[in-house]
Design a protein around this motif. Structure first.
Motif, PDB file in Angstrom:
ATOM      1  N   GLY A 139     118.076 -23.803  -8.310  1.00  0.00           N
ATOM      2  CA  GLY A 139     117.307 -24.003  -9.517  1.00  0.00           C
ATOM      3  C   GLY A 139     117.899 -23.047 -10.581  1.00  0.00           C
ATOM      4  N   TYR A 140     119.048 -22.367 -10.333  1.00  0.00           N
ATOM      5  CA  TYR A 140     119.722 -21.365 -11.439  1.00  0.00           C
ATOM      6  C   TYR A 140     120.624 -22.364 -12.301  1.00  0.00           C
ATOM      7  CZ  TYR A 140     117.492 -17.612  -9.152  1.00  0.00           C
ATOM      8  OH  TYR A 140     116.504 -16.601  -8.706  1.00  0.00           O
ATOM      9  N   SER A 141     120.171 -23.288 -13.106  1.00  0.00           N
ATOM     10  CA  SER A 141     121.125 -24.457 -13.502  1.00  0.00           C
ATOM     11  C   SER A 141     121.702 -23.812 -14.924  1.00  0.00           C
ATOM     12  CB  SER A 141     120.039 -25.420 -14.271  1.00  0.00           C
ATOM     13  OG  SER A 141     119.195 -24.943 -15.072  1.00  0.00           O
ATOM     14  N   GLU A 181     117.335 -11.163 -11.276  1.00  0.00           N
ATOM     15  CA  GLU A 181     116.518 -11.824 -10.599  1.00  0.00           C
ATOM     16  C   GLU A 181     117.658 -12.501  -9.534  1.00  0.00           C
ATOM     17  OE1 GLU A 181     114.114 -15.015 -12.565  1.00  0.00           O
ATOM     18  OE2 GLU A 181     114.567 -16.208 -10.722  1.00  0.00           O
ATOM     19  N   MET A 182     118.847 -12.965 -10.058  1.00  0.00           N
ATOM     20  CA  MET A 182     119.666 -13.585  -8.937  1.00  0.00           C
ATOM     21  C   MET A 182     120.247 -12.507  -8.382  1.00  0.00           C
ATOM     22  SD  MET A 182     121.721 -15.935 -11.862  1.00  0.00           S
ATOM     23  CE  MET A 182     123.316 -15.857 -11.159  1.00  0.00           C
ATOM     24  N   CYS A 183     120.367 -11.207  -8.323  1.00  0.00           N
ATOM     25  CA  CYS A 183     120.970 -10.375  -7.646  1.00  0.00           C
ATOM     26  C   CYS A 183     119.751 -10.006  -6.580  1.00  0.00           C
ATOM     27  CB  CYS A 183     121.196  -9.017  -8.297  1.00  0.00           C
ATOM     28  SG  CYS A 183     122.693  -8.982  -9.200  1.00  0.00           S
ATOM     29  N   ARG A 184     118.552  -9.787  -7.028  1.00  0.00           N
ATOM     30  CA  ARG A 184     117.593  -9.406  -6.175  1.00  0.00           C
ATOM     31  C   ARG A 184     117.205 -10.560  -5.194  1.00  0.00           C
ATOM     32  NH1 ARG A 184     113.034  -9.237  -8.485  1.00  0.00           N
ATOM     33  NH2 ARG A 184     113.774  -9.609 -10.537  1.00  0.00           N
ATOM     34  N   LYS A 185     117.130 -11.767  -5.719  1.00  0.00           N
ATOM     35  CA  LYS A 185     116.637 -12.983  -4.629  1.00  0.00           C
ATOM     36  C   LYS A 185     117.829 -13.390  -4.012  1.00  0.00           C
ATOM     37  CE  LYS A 185     112.687 -14.336  -7.185  1.00  0.00           C
ATOM     38  NZ  LYS A 185     111.986 -15.111  -8.075  1.00  0.00           N
ATOM     39  N   VAL A 186     119.157 -13.614  -4.322  1.00  0.00           N
ATOM     40  CA  VAL A 186     120.076 -14.180  -3.864  1.00  0.00           C
ATOM     41  C   VAL A 186     121.344 -13.276  -3.350  1.00  0.00           C
ATOM     42  CG1 VAL A 186     121.515 -16.347  -3.743  1.00  0.00           C
ATOM     43  CG2 VAL A 186     119.498 -15.918  -5.288  1.00  0.00           C
ATOM     44  N   LEU A 187     121.756 -12.548  -4.135  1.00  0.00           N
ATOM     45  CA  LEU A 187     123.088 -12.061  -3.790  1.00  0.00           C
ATOM     46  C   LEU A 187     123.027 -10.679  -3.011  1.00  0.00           C
ATOM     47  CD1 LEU A 187     124.627 -12.491  -7.046  1.00  0.00           C
ATOM     48  CD2 LEU A 187     125.169 -13.935  -5.284  1.00  0.00           C
ATOM     49  N   VAL A 188     121.893 -10.004  -3.048  1.00  0.00           N
ATOM     50  CA  VAL A 188     121.791  -8.637  -2.483  1.00  0.00           C
ATOM     51  C   VAL A 188     121.100  -8.610  -1.339  1.00  0.00           C
ATOM     52  CG1 VAL A 188     121.338  -6.265  -3.102  1.00  0.00           C
ATOM     53  CG2 VAL A 188     122.661  -7.836  -4.720  1.00  0.00           C
ATOM     54  N   ASN A 189     121.325  -8.115  -0.295  1.00  0.00           N
ATOM     55  CA  ASN A 189     120.315  -7.704   0.834  1.00  0.00           C
ATOM     56  C   ASN A 189     119.832  -6.350   0.472  1.00  0.00           C
ATOM     57  OD1 ASN A 189     119.085  -7.011   3.350  1.00  0.00           O
ATOM     58  ND2 ASN A 189     121.006  -7.499   4.542  1.00  0.00           N
ATOM     59  N   PRO A 190     118.563  -6.098   0.146  1.00  0.00           N
ATOM     60  CA  PRO A 190     118.075  -5.139  -0.219  1.00  0.00           C
ATOM     61  C   PRO A 190     117.949  -3.686   0.980  1.00  0.00           C
ATOM     62  CG  PRO A 190     116.313  -6.521  -0.284  1.00  0.00           C
ATOM     63  CD  PRO A 190     117.696  -7.454  -0.061  1.00  0.00           C
ATOM     64  N   GLU A 199     118.850  -9.857 -23.435  1.00  0.00           N
ATOM     65  CA  GLU A 199     117.773  -9.421 -22.392  1.00  0.00           C
ATOM     66  C   GLU A 199     117.675 -10.598 -21.667  1.00  0.00           C
ATOM     67  OE1 GLU A 199     117.808  -8.948 -26.066  1.00  0.00           O
ATOM     68  OE2 GLU A 199     118.315  -6.994 -25.589  1.00  0.00           O
ATOM     69  N   GLU A 200     117.415 -11.949 -22.015  1.00  0.00           N
ATOM     70  CA  GLU A 200     117.265 -12.942 -21.106  1.00  0.00           C
ATOM     71  C   GLU A 200     118.287 -13.256 -20.015  1.00  0.00           C
ATOM     72  OE1 GLU A 200     116.979 -16.727 -23.091  1.00  0.00           O
ATOM     73  OE2 GLU A 200     117.214 -17.820 -20.882  1.00  0.00           O
ATOM     74  N   ALA A 201     119.567 -12.987 -20.422  1.00  0.00           N
ATOM     75  CA  ALA A 201     120.853 -13.032 -19.539  1.00  0.00           C
ATOM     76  C   ALA A 201     120.600 -11.825 -18.465  1.00  0.00           C
ATOM     77  CB  ALA A 201     122.345 -12.864 -20.306  1.00  0.00           C
ATOM     78  N   GLN A 202     120.100 -10.532 -19.016  1.00  0.00           N
ATOM     79  CA  GLN A 202     120.168  -9.563 -18.352  1.00  0.00           C
ATOM     80  C   GLN A 202     118.934  -9.739 -17.039  1.00  0.00           C
ATOM     81  OE1 GLN A 202     120.166  -6.213 -20.636  1.00  0.00           O
ATOM     82  NE2 GLN A 202     120.505  -4.736 -19.010  1.00  0.00           N
ATOM     83  N   GLY A 203     117.794 -10.433 -17.625  1.00  0.00           N
ATOM     84  CA  GLY A 203     116.720 -10.504 -16.771  1.00  0.00           C
ATOM     85  C   GLY A 203     117.024 -11.636 -15.728  1.00  0.00           C
TER      86      GLY A 203
END
Lengths: 89, 89
Positions: free
Chosen positions: B31-33, A62-71, A54-58
């Protein structure tokens, strides 16, 4: 625990994809006339350490939404599996 | 019938991936360590017309081997599903 996250980022269906069109035309000129459409995307395999799935999923979300993807023009999906142990000999 | 083939092309595990390393370092500096590794790949969604799923599968495999994949450094996998009918109003 380590988790492997397979992330696929694709353009939204309404967004034009000139790169895909170029690949499609290349296929046609090579004789693959049955190719009707090509859409390009991005693929990443990210290994994350986390206490639980669950933690990994969260984290991955977050990484997708904030960094990898242009929504504005892209959507994403991912798939998480626990990394198999590697034996150290 | 139309089939949608989702193709993923990845570098073989033994091949260095400088692009992935760069993305990993970018994650760390943001910060994504907990990101241990990133491997980049290519993703394509190809729509093919074919008489049967087997024919589409054969075509997709041939296109991967002959055009999309460099077998020296890359491997591939794909997933085929029949395209849902689009209603024309």
């Amino acid at each position: 625990m380590n988790f492997v996250v397979d992330i696929v980022v694709t353009l939204k269906p309404s967004v034009l994809d000139p790169q895909g069109t170029t690949v499609k035309e290349a296929f046609h000129s090579m004789g693959y006339s049955k190719v009707d459409d090509v859409r390009m995307g991005k693929y990443m395999e990210v290994t994350i350490s986390a206490g639980s799935k669950e933690e990994a999923q969260g984290k991955a979300d977050e990484m997708c939404r904030k960094v990898l993807v242009n929504p504005v023009i892209e959507t994403y999906s991912f798939d998480i599996k626990e990394q198999e142990k590697q034996e150290v000999n």
